[in-house]
Scaffold this motif. Sequence first.
Motif, PDB file in Angstrom:
ATOM      1  N   SER B  62      24.264  66.048  47.428  1.00 42.21           N
ATOM      2  CA  SER B  62      24.134  67.115  46.426  1.00 42.21           C
ATOM      3  C   SER B  62      23.499  68.349  47.040  1.00 42.21           C
ATOM      4  O   SER B  62      23.927  69.478  46.780  1.00 42.21           O
ATOM      5  CB  SER B  62      23.283  66.641  45.246  1.00 42.21           C
ATOM      6  OG  SER B  62      23.888  65.554  44.605  1.00 42.21           O
ATOM      7  N   ASP B 191      30.324  67.543  42.124  1.00 40.21           N
ATOM      8  CA  ASP B 191      29.241  66.624  42.485  1.00 40.21           C
ATOM      9  C   ASP B 191      29.209  65.446  41.516  1.00 40.21           C
ATOM     10  O   ASP B 191      28.657  65.551  40.427  1.00 40.21           O
ATOM     11  CB  ASP B 191      27.913  67.387  42.462  1.00 40.21           C
ATOM     12  CG  ASP B 191      26.764  66.537  42.996  1.00 40.21           C
ATOM     13  OD1 ASP B 191      26.973  65.342  43.284  1.00 40.21           O
ATOM     14  OD2 ASP B 191      25.646  67.081  43.122  1.00 40.21           O
ATOM     15  N   GLU B 192      29.798  64.339  41.908  1.00 40.08           N
ATOM     16  CA  GLU B 192      29.841  63.123  41.098  1.00 40.08           C
ATOM     17  C   GLU B 192      30.230  63.383  39.649  1.00 40.08           C
ATOM     18  O   GLU B 192      29.511  62.987  38.725  1.00 40.08           O
ATOM     19  CB  GLU B 192      28.488  62.387  41.142  1.00 40.08           C
ATOM     20  CG  GLU B 192      28.046  62.069  42.564  1.00 40.08           C
ATOM     21  CD  GLU B 192      27.094  60.865  42.623  1.00 40.08           C
ATOM     22  OE1 GLU B 192      27.293  59.919  41.834  1.00 40.08           O
ATOM     23  OE2 GLU B 192      26.184  60.881  43.447  1.00 40.08           O
TER      24      GLU B 192
HETATM   25 MG   LIG Z   1      23.594  63.562  44.256  1.00 40.92          MG
END
Ligand SMILES: [Mg+2]
Lengths: 262, 277
Positions: B62, B191-192
């Motif tokens: 991240s 991000d995810e």
């Molecule tokens: Mg992360």
Amino acid sequence: MADLTAPMRWERPNALSFTIGVVVFAFVIWSFSSVGLSLERIVRGIPALGSMLERMFPPDIERLPRILEQLLITFQMALVGCILGLVLAFPISVLAAEGLSPHPVLKHAARALIALFRTVPDLVWALLFVIAVGLGPAAGVMAIMVDKIGFAGRFFAEAMEEADKGPQEALATIGATRTGLIFSAVVPLALPSFVATSLFSLEKAVRGSVILGLVGAGGIGVELKVAFDLFNYDTAATIILTIFALVIAVEQASNVIRRRLI
Amino acid sequence: MVSSTLARILPPEPEAPPAPPVLAVSSLAKTFGERAVLRDVSLVAYRGEVTALIGANGTGKSTLLRALVRLVEPDSGRVMMLGQDVRTLDRAALKAFRSRVGFVFQKHNLVGRLSVLTNVVHGVQARMSGPRSWHHALAPAAIREEAMACLAAVGLADRALQRADSLSGGQSQRVAIARMLMQRPEFVLADEPDASLDPRAGRELMELLYRLAHDKGLVMISHRMEHTLRFSDRIIGLAGGIVALALETRHAHADQLKAFFDRPAGFSHAEDESPYG
Ligand SMILES: [Mg+2]
Ligand SMILES: Nc1ncnc2c1ncn2[C@@H]1O[C@H](COP(=O)(O)OP(=O)(O)O)[C@@H](O)[C@H]1O
């Protein structure tokens, strides 16, 4: 083996907290004697209060039209002062809010202004504005406005600071401007709190506007003072009852709006 | 004999000069306090390709993604993206640069009290400001139509006037993608986006994101190995603050990637064993 004797019931106070305790206690006792409150005075006051209540009833409704007219002006004074105060409180609260303020200097200035407006009582503002703009409702409106900037400015800023940071970050990542961020994310998120604060401001303003009349800032308070000064307690009773009705009505109305909007 | 062996070893003659990478990171570093999260990260990504960033929890995936658009300020290194030297941009230029990059977060980050359509209209703030970008009712007709088209692209046109907080997790994430499309991004970071969704909604979301973003170029993080294998062209593995693995997805084996995923598909051990239910 663990020690199984029960612990002491009270912890032994240290010298400092003991001293503070004694000083506070002594001050409270002294305060009671300073204000000259005694059982004897209360008992002696009862007949006077009784005769006043007796002279209040039945309330004199002869001056009711005049009273209602003044009550309406009082309400209008509260409403206008409150709206002006809330409208001005919003930009000031943006300047005061952590994370939204464009510059630390502005932030501290805005916070100082809000603190000043909040800590000086509205009655003092009324006295100042009566001198500045003369007797009448205009002074009352100004006083209410200033008081509400202090009250709402603080709560608006807190509500905006507590708003979820996620949507703000998403918009900042898109490349949104600060204004875009405030009006697209922060204000919608803080709206329930804004509404609650605004309604509470109006309730406070209506109650407060009655008192403002006592120092000549317009409205029903002037009538009430005159009635008492001339010992027209029956007229005073009518005024008090109408004020009571107005305050209750505003509180009920604001409860309904609160429930529907939040 | 010899020439045919050579032909197999040497790359084929390029027909056109290869396109320059749309993203080139070199020697990027970031330390939080004492903790050197990124030490020396270099990587490239191309237009029309999906790059999957993998790495165990806390390895800085991240941080790296956020550093690309300076949501995190890197300490050193260089980021070239969309022809810009990102670390040298001033405030205004950074704003303009960010508007060209779509970012999908793990949390949908919608404004729950506002309508789905208004949330999508907010994406136009990449190129337009003022009240007409704040609420769908204030937006010009063309913007409202474009927002409806973006909603249709994620299959939620029939929810336009519903409040955003009335949607499911998967639907909310799709609205976030619609808002990102409204931005007309030239490159996308994710991000995810599948992390807080159940397996089925997660797979559907990744399919949608792949379909809508892979031709622009996408760098994504997914904690699910099957998503990483299925929806990427290249895989870059982070470990110890550096790129420890870089390969094409079609050459990747699950065994090789295992070390970069510390959660079995779905839930973490901590949640399975929680005594608090
Ligand atoms: Mg992360
Ligand atoms: N803003 C921050 N301040 C301090 N530490 C941070 C911050 N952001 C991330 N970290 C730390 O950096 C490490 C990497 O975090 P992150 O990039 O979120 O990892 P990943 O996404 O790979 O799980 C973690 O140890 C995390 O605690």
